[in-house]
Structures are given as structure tokens and as C-alpha cells.
Write an enzyme that holds these catalytic residues in place. Sequence first.
Site, short mmCIF file in Angstrom:
data_model
loop_
_atom_site.label_atom_id
_atom_site.label_comp_id
_atom_site.label_asym_id
_atom_site.label_seq_id
_atom_site.Cartn_x
_atom_site.Cartn_y
_atom_site.Cartn_z
N HIS A 172 0.83 -1.21 0.00
CA HIS A 172 0.00 0.00 0.00
C HIS A 172 0.87 1.26 0.00
O HIS A 172 2.04 1.20 0.35
CB HIS A 172 -0.83 0.07 1.29
CG HIS A 172 -1.85 -1.00 1.44
ND1 HIS A 172 -1.99 -1.73 2.61
CD2 HIS A 172 -2.81 -1.46 0.60
CE1 HIS A 172 -2.98 -2.59 2.47
NE2 HIS A 172 -3.50 -2.45 1.27
N CYS A 238 -2.19 0.24 10.46
CA CYS A 238 -3.25 -0.57 9.85
C CYS A 238 -4.14 -1.30 10.84
O CYS A 238 -5.19 -1.79 10.46
CB CYS A 238 -2.68 -1.54 8.83
SG CYS A 238 -1.26 -2.38 9.35
C1 CIR Z 1 -3.11 -7.92 3.46
O1 CIR Z 1 -2.31 -8.34 2.62
O2 CIR Z 1 -4.19 -7.43 3.14
C2 CIR Z 1 -2.74 -8.03 4.93
N1 CIR Z 1 -1.97 -9.21 5.16
C3 CIR Z 1 -1.97 -6.83 5.40
C4 CIR Z 1 -2.76 -5.56 5.37
C5 CIR Z 1 -2.02 -4.42 5.96
N2 CIR Z 1 -2.84 -3.26 5.95
C6 CIR Z 1 -2.38 -2.02 5.97
O3 CIR Z 1 -1.18 -1.80 5.96
N3 CIR Z 1 -3.24 -1.04 5.95
#
Ligand code: CIR
Length: 247
Positions: A172, A238
Site C-alpha cells: 500500500h 493498519c
Molecule cells: C493484506 O495483505 O491485506 C494483509 N496481510 C496486510 C494488510 C495491511 N494493511 C495495511 O497496511 N493497511
Amino acid sequence: CHLDRSMRMFCYDLAVVRGVAASLPEKALRQSDSVAVDLQIAQQQHSEYTRVLSEELGLQVVSLPADDLFPDCVFVEDVAVVVDGVALITIPGHESRRGETLTVKEALDKTPGLSVAEMTEPARMDGGDVLFTGREFFVGLSDRTNQEGVSQLAKTFPNYSVLEVRVSEGLHLKSFMSMVGPDRIGIGTSPGARLAREQIQSEMSPGSAKIFEAIETPGRKIPLNGSELGKVDGCLTCSCLLIKVDK
Ligand code: CIR
């Protein structure tokens, strides 16, 4: 709140968090699977994160239960964008994460003073791609966020300009940059971060946040260990949704 008027939107009252699913070590999405996640340590680190939000930062914390059907459900930042009393529920970019929105929407619906809107097809967005500076949004166009997602965000928050940034590495936009204080964006030094930095600097509105690579922010620093969620691409922001409640 000690911030000046233009930055008062960062004086948060409420944090929404969600527990770490027991299915996370085996099933969470991850860009590289070289290192195993220790569930118990992940849960301890998440408890400490929640404690800091509540006891050290004085936020009211709403803790939602994990759901093992959604291994990535701890990453609540991805399922909503909350600014100025409006919560926009996203359609997360990866199919396995779409069902996470329901529980978070229910909680936001119950939050006084918040109006809740939902993205519609064919929008895709992970909140991890959305950086709000207080004056504008920078939104990563990534594998998880598409152009229609950006358009729907812009319609939902008409008071702010919405600028796109191509995400060429990492998951992201906020995998390598974040607000680190009022008027300050902290940004990494990797090639992908540098590319994003160039795009942001050419698009930034005058008076917007300044970009810092070497972060020297005033104020207290609270160390937190996020090693376990980091292995499945989770960063600091997150695991919570920060909300300012209008009083
Ligand atoms: C994913 O790949 O969606 C999750 N394992 C990690 C999401 C992390 N989210 C974020 O940094 N906002």
C-alpha cells in the site's frame, strides 16, 4: 487538544481495533512467506498496541472480536476511511477480505455523530492506500485500490482534493509513508518510496504537509514492537481506525 485549528481533525477521540484471528499465521495474505508468525506473540503485541491507544493516548477504544473466517481482520484500517464525521466503508481489493467490512460497519453505525457511506461496485480500495494530510488525500493506485475507488472517495469527501500516487512496490501507499505529526509526512528511502515522494511533491497543495525522511518529531515517542503482524505486511497504522467524534 494542543493542535491549532487547521489541524484539529487529527485530535482523535475514538479508536476501533479488532482482535488477531487464530487463522492469521496460516492464512493471512502475505507478499513473502519466509518467516512464521507466532500467534501468541502477535496477540500480545496487539494487546500492547491497544493499551497504548487507550492508556497512553487517552482514546476510547472499541475492541471488535476477531473472526477466524477472515485471517486479516485485525487490519481494520483497510475497510473504512473516516474523516470529518463521515465513514466510507471500502470494498477491499482482495476478495478474501471483503467480508471484513460487515462487523466494522455495524460498529461505525453505532458511533454517535458518524454518518456511514458504502463504496459500490466496481470500486476497490484498501484504507492502507489512503493518506489524509488534513488538506488533501493522497491515494495509492495499487493492486488493491482502483481508479473507481479513488473517484468514489473524492465524491464522498468533496471538501478535499484527492491526488493519485502510483504504488510501484510494497502493498500500500502507507507501507512506506505515514503522517508522523501535524504537517509532517514521514517517508521511507526505498526506490518505490522515492518514486511516490516525487509524485507527491509535484502534486502537493501549497501549505500542505512537508515530507521528511529523517523523522525528528517533537513530543513523546512510545516504542511498540509489531514484528509479528509485520510478517504479514501489517504496519503501525493498519490495526486501528482513528475517529474524531464531534462534540
Ligand atoms: C493484506 O495483505 O491485506 C494483509 N496481510 C496486510 C494488510 C495491511 N494493511 C495495511 O497496511 N493497511
